[in-house]
Scaffold this motif. Structure first.
Motif, PDB file in Angstrom:
ATOM      1  N   ALA A 159       0.822  -1.216   0.000  1.00  0.00           N
ATOM      2  CA  ALA A 159       0.000   0.000   0.000  1.00  0.00           C
ATOM      3  C   ALA A 159       0.852   1.261   0.000  1.00  0.00           C
ATOM      4  CB  ALA A 159      -0.946  -0.008   1.199  1.00  0.00           C
ATOM      5  N   LYS A 160       2.005   1.190   0.632  1.00  0.00           N
ATOM      6  CA  LYS A 160       2.888   2.377   0.677  1.00  0.00           C
ATOM      7  C   LYS A 160       3.417   2.754  -0.708  1.00  0.00           C
ATOM      8  CE  LYS A 160       6.883  -0.401   2.045  1.00  0.00           C
ATOM      9  NZ  LYS A 160       6.228  -1.690   2.130  1.00  0.00           N
ATOM     10  N   ASN A 161       3.408   1.782  -1.647  1.00  0.00           N
ATOM     11  CA  ASN A 161       3.877   2.036  -3.008  1.00  0.00           C
ATOM     12  C   ASN A 161       2.776   2.530  -3.944  1.00  0.00           C
ATOM     13  OD1 ASN A 161       6.423   1.088  -2.240  1.00  0.00           O
ATOM     14  ND2 ASN A 161       5.891  -1.008  -2.765  1.00  0.00           N
ATOM     15  N   TYR A 162       1.536   2.549  -3.457  1.00  0.00           N
ATOM     16  CA  TYR A 162       0.402   2.985  -4.270  1.00  0.00           C
ATOM     17  C   TYR A 162       0.536   4.481  -4.539  1.00  0.00           C
ATOM     18  CZ  TYR A 162      -4.473   3.871  -5.602  1.00  0.00           C
ATOM     19  OH  TYR A 162      -5.608   4.247  -6.269  1.00  0.00           O
ATOM     20  N   LYS A 163       0.542   4.846  -5.819  1.00  0.00           N
ATOM     21  CA  LYS A 163       0.751   6.248  -6.206  1.00  0.00           C
ATOM     22  C   LYS A 163      -0.548   6.989  -6.459  1.00  0.00           C
ATOM     23  CE  LYS A 163       5.173   5.093  -8.241  1.00  0.00           C
ATOM     24  NZ  LYS A 163       5.865   4.774  -9.454  1.00  0.00           N
TER      25      LYS A 163
END
Length: 184
Positions: free
Chosen positions: A48-52
């Motif tokens: 989720a932290k990589n979701y842009k």
């Protein structure tokens, strides 16, 4: 354009049925489809932290599920980690030629080649592996020779499964060319 936001608390209610229908249409096994949807949600939480925010939440989850389906088929068709380096004898069809692992001596076979020839083949393969780019050689060795799982390799080398399979494909292609030149 407003950025999309993730809300994992709504995923099961909002997307589980859609994702399940997507998976069941491709896998045709309800239990495996359910497992893949669960794995998709877990992978979504982990990344989720990589979701842009460039794609809608459902689109992003479908992209993850697509990779899960591909990984499922790769795993089920992988011949339990054997190399799929193909040795061609002038033809590009699967009906002709042999697989590299079929060329390696079976200790219980009455038809195996001489020990000297097997040793030479092993040395030729090792020599060709050494000619690969460092990361390709490392990934190929870990996956094909050591039998390490895709997930473990990806975690250790900080790469995604798609990158891993591209590197393995390139390594196999290079090895096939190298072996055709140096061994056959």
């Amino acid at each position: 354009m407003a950025e999309n936001k993730l809300d994992p608390t709504t995923w099961v209610d909002a997307y589980a049925d859609y994702l399940f229908n997507y998976a069941i249409a491709r896998i045709n096994d309800a239990e495996i489809a359910k497992d893949l949807v669960q794995e998709t949600f877990l992978a979504g939480l982990k990344s989720a932290k990589n979701y842009k925010g460039d794609a809608a939440e459902r689109t992003w989850l479908i992209a993850i599920l697509k990779r899960k389906v591909i990984d499922y088929y790769r795993k089920s068709n992988s011949k339990k980690g054997k190399a799929e380096v193909r040795i061609n004898y002038g033809s590009q069809t699967d009906a002709e030629g042999d697989w590299l692992e079929e060329q390696v001596a079976d200790p219980f076979s009455n038809f195996e080649h001489s020990d000297i020839e097997n040793e030479e083949l092993g040395l030729a393969i090792q020599s060709c592996i050494e000619k690969l780019p460092k990361k390709q050689a490392q990934v190929f060795t870990m996956k094909t020779i050591q039998g390490i799982s895709t997930e473990d390799i990806c975690n250790e080398l900080n790469i995604n499964p798609s990158n891993l399979w591209v590197m393995i494909h390139r390594a196999r292609t290079a090895l096939m060319g190298c072996l055709n030149q140096s061994w056959f």
